[in-house]
Write a protein that holds these residues in place. Structure first.
Motif, PDB file in Angstrom:
ATOM      1  N   ALA A 324      15.590 -29.034  -2.929  1.00  0.00           N
ATOM      2  CA  ALA A 324      14.255 -28.550  -3.269  1.00  0.00           C
ATOM      3  C   ALA A 324      13.188 -29.554  -2.840  1.00  0.00           C
ATOM      4  O   ALA A 324      12.141 -29.175  -2.293  1.00  0.00           O
ATOM      5  N   ALA A 325      13.448 -30.824  -3.081  1.00  0.00           N
ATOM      6  CA  ALA A 325      12.487 -31.866  -2.700  1.00  0.00           C
ATOM      7  C   ALA A 325      12.290 -31.897  -1.190  1.00  0.00           C
ATOM      8  O   ALA A 325      11.159 -32.013  -0.694  1.00  0.00           O
ATOM      9  N   ASP A 326      13.394 -31.800  -0.440  1.00  0.00           N
ATOM     10  CA  ASP A 326      13.317 -31.814   1.021  1.00  0.00           C
ATOM     11  C   ASP A 326      12.528 -30.624   1.545  1.00  0.00           C
ATOM     12  O   ASP A 326      11.780 -30.743   2.528  1.00  0.00           O
ATOM     13  N   MET A 327      12.665 -29.455   0.886  1.00  0.00           N
ATOM     14  CA  MET A 327      11.963 -28.252   1.320  1.00  0.00           C
ATOM     15  C   MET A 327      10.553 -28.155   0.742  1.00  0.00           C
ATOM     16  O   MET A 327       9.838 -27.187   0.985  1.00  0.00           O
ATOM     17  N   LYS A 328      10.181 -29.163  -0.037  1.00  0.00           N
ATOM     18  CA  LYS A 328       8.868 -29.193  -0.701  1.00  0.00           C
ATOM     19  C   LYS A 328       8.689 -28.003  -1.642  1.00  0.00           C
ATOM     20  O   LYS A 328       7.588 -27.476  -1.829  1.00  0.00           O
ATOM     21  N   TRP A 329       9.805 -27.592  -2.256  1.00  0.00           N
ATOM     22  CA  TRP A 329       9.767 -26.542  -3.261  1.00  0.00           C
ATOM     23  C   TRP A 329       9.558 -27.166  -4.631  1.00  0.00           C
ATOM     24  O   TRP A 329       9.989 -28.283  -4.899  1.00  0.00           O
ATOM     25  N   GLN A 330       8.931 -26.412  -5.518  1.00  0.00           N
ATOM     26  CA  GLN A 330       8.450 -26.982  -6.779  1.00  0.00           C
ATOM     27  C   GLN A 330       9.496 -26.987  -7.891  1.00  0.00           C
ATOM     28  O   GLN A 330       9.345 -27.727  -8.866  1.00  0.00           O
ATOM     29  N   TYR A 331      10.568 -26.189  -7.768  1.00  0.00           N
ATOM     30  CA  TYR A 331      11.489 -26.036  -8.891  1.00  0.00           C
ATOM     31  C   TYR A 331      12.948 -25.984  -8.431  1.00  0.00           C
ATOM     32  O   TYR A 331      13.250 -25.711  -7.264  1.00  0.00           O
ATOM     33  N   CYS A 332      13.837 -26.221  -9.409  1.00  0.00           N
ATOM     34  CA  CYS A 332      15.277 -26.052  -9.219  1.00  0.00           C
ATOM     35  C   CYS A 332      15.839 -25.437 -10.494  1.00  0.00           C
ATOM     36  O   CYS A 332      15.568 -25.930 -11.599  1.00  0.00           O
ATOM     37  N   LEU A 333      16.588 -24.353 -10.350  1.00  0.00           N
ATOM     38  CA  LEU A 333      17.131 -23.620 -11.493  1.00  0.00           C
ATOM     39  C   LEU A 333      18.611 -23.922 -11.690  1.00  0.00           C
ATOM     40  O   LEU A 333      19.396 -23.829 -10.749  1.00  0.00           O
ATOM     41  N   ILE A 334      18.989 -24.272 -12.924  1.00  0.00           N
ATOM     42  CA  ILE A 334      20.394 -24.419 -13.303  1.00  0.00           C
ATOM     43  C   ILE A 334      20.776 -23.204 -14.132  1.00  0.00           C
ATOM     44  O   ILE A 334      20.150 -22.911 -15.142  1.00  0.00           O
ATOM     45  N   ASP A 335      21.840 -22.517 -13.723  1.00  0.00           N
ATOM     46  CA  ASP A 335      22.169 -21.231 -14.329  1.00  0.00           C
ATOM     47  C   ASP A 335      23.139 -21.375 -15.505  1.00  0.00           C
ATOM     48  O   ASP A 335      23.309 -22.457 -16.080  1.00  0.00           O
ATOM     49  N   ALA A 336      23.799 -20.279 -15.853  1.00  0.00           N
ATOM     50  CA  ALA A 336      24.560 -20.129 -17.095  1.00  0.00           C
ATOM     51  C   ALA A 336      25.624 -21.203 -17.303  1.00  0.00           C
ATOM     52  O   ALA A 336      26.209 -21.727 -16.364  1.00  0.00           O
ATOM     53  N   ASN A 337      25.846 -21.489 -18.587  1.00  0.00           N
ATOM     54  CA  ASN A 337      26.884 -22.417 -19.072  1.00  0.00           C
ATOM     55  C   ASN A 337      26.573 -23.884 -18.796  1.00  0.00           C
ATOM     56  O   ASN A 337      27.444 -24.744 -18.963  1.00  0.00           O
ATOM     57  N   TRP A 338      25.353 -24.193 -18.425  1.00  0.00           N
ATOM     58  CA  TRP A 338      24.989 -25.586 -18.153  1.00  0.00           C
ATOM     59  C   TRP A 338      25.186 -26.464 -19.383  1.00  0.00           C
ATOM     60  O   TRP A 338      25.474 -27.662 -19.255  1.00  0.00           O
ATOM     61  N   ASP A 339      25.025 -25.882 -20.568  1.00  0.00           N
ATOM     62  CA  ASP A 339      25.191 -26.675 -21.789  1.00  0.00           C
ATOM     63  C   ASP A 339      26.639 -27.132 -21.966  1.00  0.00           C
ATOM     64  O   ASP A 339      26.897 -28.157 -22.614  1.00  0.00           O
ATOM     65  N   GLN A 340      27.586 -26.392 -21.364  1.00  0.00           N
ATOM     66  CA  GLN A 340      28.998 -26.752 -21.448  1.00  0.00           C
ATOM     67  C   GLN A 340      29.454 -27.594 -20.255  1.00  0.00           C
ATOM     68  O   GLN A 340      30.198 -28.567 -20.422  1.00  0.00           O
ATOM     69  N   THR A 341      29.019 -27.204 -19.049  1.00  0.00           N
ATOM     70  CA  THR A 341      29.523 -27.879 -17.850  1.00  0.00           C
ATOM     71  C   THR A 341      28.752 -29.149 -17.494  1.00  0.00           C
ATOM     72  O   THR A 341      29.270 -30.000 -16.768  1.00  0.00           O
ATOM     73  N   ILE A 342      27.520 -29.257 -17.995  1.00  0.00           N
ATOM     74  CA  ILE A 342      26.713 -30.461 -17.740  1.00  0.00           C
ATOM     75  C   ILE A 342      26.307 -31.121 -19.050  1.00  0.00           C
ATOM     76  O   ILE A 342      26.484 -32.334 -19.219  1.00  0.00           O
ATOM     77  N   GLY A 343      25.775 -30.338 -19.965  1.00  0.00           N
ATOM     78  CA  GLY A 343      25.373 -30.866 -21.262  1.00  0.00           C
ATOM     79  C   GLY A 343      23.906 -31.236 -21.320  1.00  0.00           C
ATOM     80  O   GLY A 343      23.287 -31.581 -20.302  1.00  0.00           O
ATOM     81  N   TYR A 344      23.345 -31.166 -22.517  1.00  0.00           N
ATOM     82  CA  TYR A 344      21.918 -31.455 -22.705  1.00  0.00           C
ATOM     83  C   TYR A 344      21.549 -32.854 -22.224  1.00  0.00           C
ATOM     84  O   TYR A 344      20.533 -33.045 -21.544  1.00  0.00           O
ATOM     85  N   ASP A 345      22.339 -33.853 -22.576  1.00  0.00           N
ATOM     86  CA  ASP A 345      21.990 -35.233 -22.221  1.00  0.00           C
ATOM     87  C   ASP A 345      21.960 -35.425 -20.713  1.00  0.00           C
ATOM     88  O   ASP A 345      21.032 -36.053 -20.169  1.00  0.00           O
ATOM     89  N   SER A 346      22.947 -34.885 -20.016  1.00  0.00           N
ATOM     90  CA  SER A 346      22.983 -35.049 -18.559  1.00  0.00           C
ATOM     91  C   SER A 346      21.918 -34.193 -17.875  1.00  0.00           C
ATOM     92  O   SER A 346      21.380 -34.589 -16.829  1.00  0.00           O
ATOM     93  N   VAL A 347      21.598 -33.050 -18.449  1.00  0.00           N
ATOM     94  CA  VAL A 347      20.498 -32.258 -17.903  1.00  0.00           C
ATOM     95  C   VAL A 347      19.186 -33.018 -18.047  1.00  0.00           C
ATOM     96  O   VAL A 347      18.326 -32.973 -17.149  1.00  0.00           O
TER      97      VAL A 347
END
Length: 644
Positions: A324-347
């Protein structure tokens, strides 16, 4: 951003006229071309355009549990005024919008003395009306049915999407406005679903196009549709099915008095008038947010649509932030189950990393209570005000910029109230919102500018699931752009420029690129992956880097639903012209671009195979003094061009 309301002429006539059955009332558009006629005693209305009948003998009225407002109405007063209202949108086809209309309000009463006002507005691009119960009473009133109808002349054609039945589909998630359009069918054709037809609904009668929708849907009314059966071309208002509500909440409309219903909108004109109309936001309530500093449209990277669940892990999401940064886009979306596969702290760590790269993080949520059986998480965290405040406060402290909320349960009044509550609480914590598996926004993006987009479309993810959807994609994408996307932002999540895993794409790469301009969304989530983008020529990457996140103006150039769509969008001093061919046939176009005559621009198209670079050719073009621009399109092909 400022919202300005200005009524420049205000003329009120308050009389006591007891209507006979022969007494009719008329209100015309400012240019006098559209005339709406109402007969209150018969509870009917009709509309003409240039003396040609557009709607005939259509019905008015509402039945409440305590009174029937569909017959024997006596007029006790009328009021007329001329309206001119200016407002600004950051998330629409135009930025600065002026709505000009003539209004007629008819005050009527039943034989029992109960009051109902019918408020009509007619503008140069259509008509609208709503009902008002002006009496004051704290006791709850309930509506059983709305008799409003839209009666089209014989020979009218329709472009309609069936409304899926409640609790069907994936994990009981219907209706979510994700069905293919029926193209150019005769009016009177029954819907394939008992739940009727959704808005917007497009019709063609003679040389006039008509689009039906609604706006001003408050928390004290349900979302409506059109009934399954339309005998004689007469379409009636349909209320939602029993399951389309929150358990214990209201399904049909109920409220104390006074009470105002949503606007019934009838856009009318040639196809350009419909495509350029802003009636869907003109009739929506003005912004209720005081702080708009966080409302920033943009473009987003998104891993899930092509890489699915396996990509929702820390290292992949970090790669997408870099993308996103390289394309000069403003956002990046993380989809379903992020709370399990990544977790709040790592997000939170990812959000901080993204912030340093000028990228905002967006997170997915399951809307659910008991209306869906989807197991994806986080779920059940947004159901009450207290739960939302707790979760949204946490996200705000983490630096999260927005949320995508999925799998809503339908159009019952309690579900509509849930949308309002989410938007209100999200705004208090500076969060942007994307509704998925959801109903049509119906102008909510004006009332709550933090609503960036909504799905309510059979989007790009379906193309990735099976070849049949990919085969239908070109026609469907054009229909979605010219019907679903006319008034409200649409999160189709378009644009795969390289390859779809295990699917043979039916569109050219230039068609896919053209959707980046043709489709409107406050945050445009792109399907293309970092790897796919690495195969794209530098001219295309530079185009996507510089592509505006919002638009100032629009011009419809040419088209026909499902077949061809050519539109120009303005940002600053630049005009972006884009075209989509939705058919598997070659087309030679001669486009009228007189507003760009003698201007030089850059064209990106498929070109000849011998001169293309990974499906693209970029070259300089000049619009001649005649304003006619000629271009050839391949099967299911497209183009973009930028002029300044």
């Amino acid at each position: 951003m400022k919202f300005i309301r200005l009524f420049i002429i205000f003329t009120i006539v308050n009389t006591c006229i007891y209507a006979q059955e022969t007494v009719s009332y008329h209100v015309s558009s400012p240019d006098q071309k559209i005339v709406l006629t109402c007969n209150p005693a018969q509870a009917t209305y009709s509309i003409t355009r240039g003396k040609k009948t557009i709607l005939q003998n259509s019905k008015l009225g509402i039945i409440r549990e305590d009174e029937d407002f569909t017959k024997a109405l006596k007029v006790v007063g009328t009021a007329e005024r001329k309206l001119k209202e200016g407002y600004v949108m950051l998330n629409a086809k135009k930025k600065s919008i002026t709505y000009t209309a003539n209004e007629l309000a008819i005050s009527a009463r039943t034989p029992a003395g109960k009051r109902m006002n019918i408020i009509f507005r007619v503008s140069n691009d259509g008509a609208a009306f709503r009902y008002e119960f002006p009496e004051k009473d704290p006791s709850l009133r309930k509506i059983q049915s709305e008799h409003t109808s839209f009666h089209f002349p014989e020979g009218t054609l329709a472009w309609l999407q069936a409304k899926a039945e409640a609790q069907t589909g994936f994990e009981h998630t219907n209706p979510s406005y994700e069905v293919y359009y029926n193209m150019a069918i005769p009016v009177g054709t029954p819907s394939s679903s008992a739940n009727g037809w959704v808005y917007p609904a497009l019709f063609k009668t003679g040389d006039t196009w008509v689009m039906l929708t609604e706006a001003g849907l408050e928390r004290n009314y349900c979302g409506t549709a059109l009934q399954r059966l339309s005998p004689g071309g007469e379409y009636r208002i349909n209320f939602p099915q029993e399951a389309e509500k929150i358990k214990g909440g209201a399904l049909y409309p109920e409220s104390t008095l006074p009470w105002i219903t949503p606007w019934r909108i009838i856009a009318i004109g040639d196809l350009a008038t419909i495509m350029e109309s802003t009636l869907g936001t003109d009739l929506a309530p003005a912004s209720r947010l005081k702080d708009l500093s966080f409302v920033k449209p943009g473009k987003a990277a998104w891993s899930w649509v092509l890489e699915k669940d396996k990509a929702t892990i820390y290292p992949v999401q970090k790669k997408y932030i870099d993308y996103a940064a390289d394309m000069k886009w403003q956002y990046c979306l993380i989809d379903a189950n992020w709370d399990q596969t990544i977790g709040y702290d790592s997000v939170a760590v990812l959000a901080d990393y993204a912030r340093k790269k000028n990228v905002g993080m967006l997170l997915w949520y399951n809307s659910a209570g008991d209306w869906n059986t989807v197991k994806f998480t986080p779920r059940d965290k947004l159901l009450t005000h207290e739960e939302r405040v707790k979760e949204f406060s946490r996200l705000e402290n983490m630096g999260i910029k927005g949320i995508k909320i999925d799998f809503f349960g339908g159009d019952g009044q309690s579900m509509i109230a849930y949308y309002h509550d989410i938007l209100t609480d999200a705004a208090a914590h500076h969060l942007l919102v994307n509704f998925h598996g959801a109903t049509l926004p119906r102008g909510l993006q004006r009332t709550y500018p933090n609503l960036m987009t909504a799905e309510a479309v059979l989007g790009y993810e379906m193309i990735t699931f099976g070849q049949d959807a990919a085969n239908k994609a070109p026609q469907h994408m054009l229909a979605s752009a010219m019907i679903r996307n006319v008034f409200d932002p649409m999160d189709f999540t378009p644009m795969c420029l390289y390859k779809i895993p295990n699917i043979e794409r039916q569109t050219t790469a230039a068609f896919e690129l053209a959707t980046s301009v043709a489709f409107l969304s406050g945050i445009q989530h792109y399907a293309e992956t970092p790897d796919g983008m690495s195969h794209v020529p530098v001219e295309v990457k530079d185009f996507l880097k510089a592509l505006p996140a919002q638009w100032d103006d629009v011009k419809f150039i040419d088209g026909y639903p499902g077949k061809l769509y050519v539109v120009a969008r303005k940002s600053g001093s630049k005009w972006y012209v884009t075209g989509l061919n939705g058919e598997p046939i070659y087309k030679s176009l001669a486009l009228n671009l007189t507003f760009l005559k003698n201007k030089t621009g850059k064209l990106i198209s498929s070109g000849n195979d011998s001169e293309s670079h990974n499906g693209f050719v970029a070259k300089e073009v000049k619009i001649p003094a005649s304003g006619e621009f000629k271009i050839d399109l391949k099967k299911n092909d497209g183009f973009v061009a930028v002029f300044e």
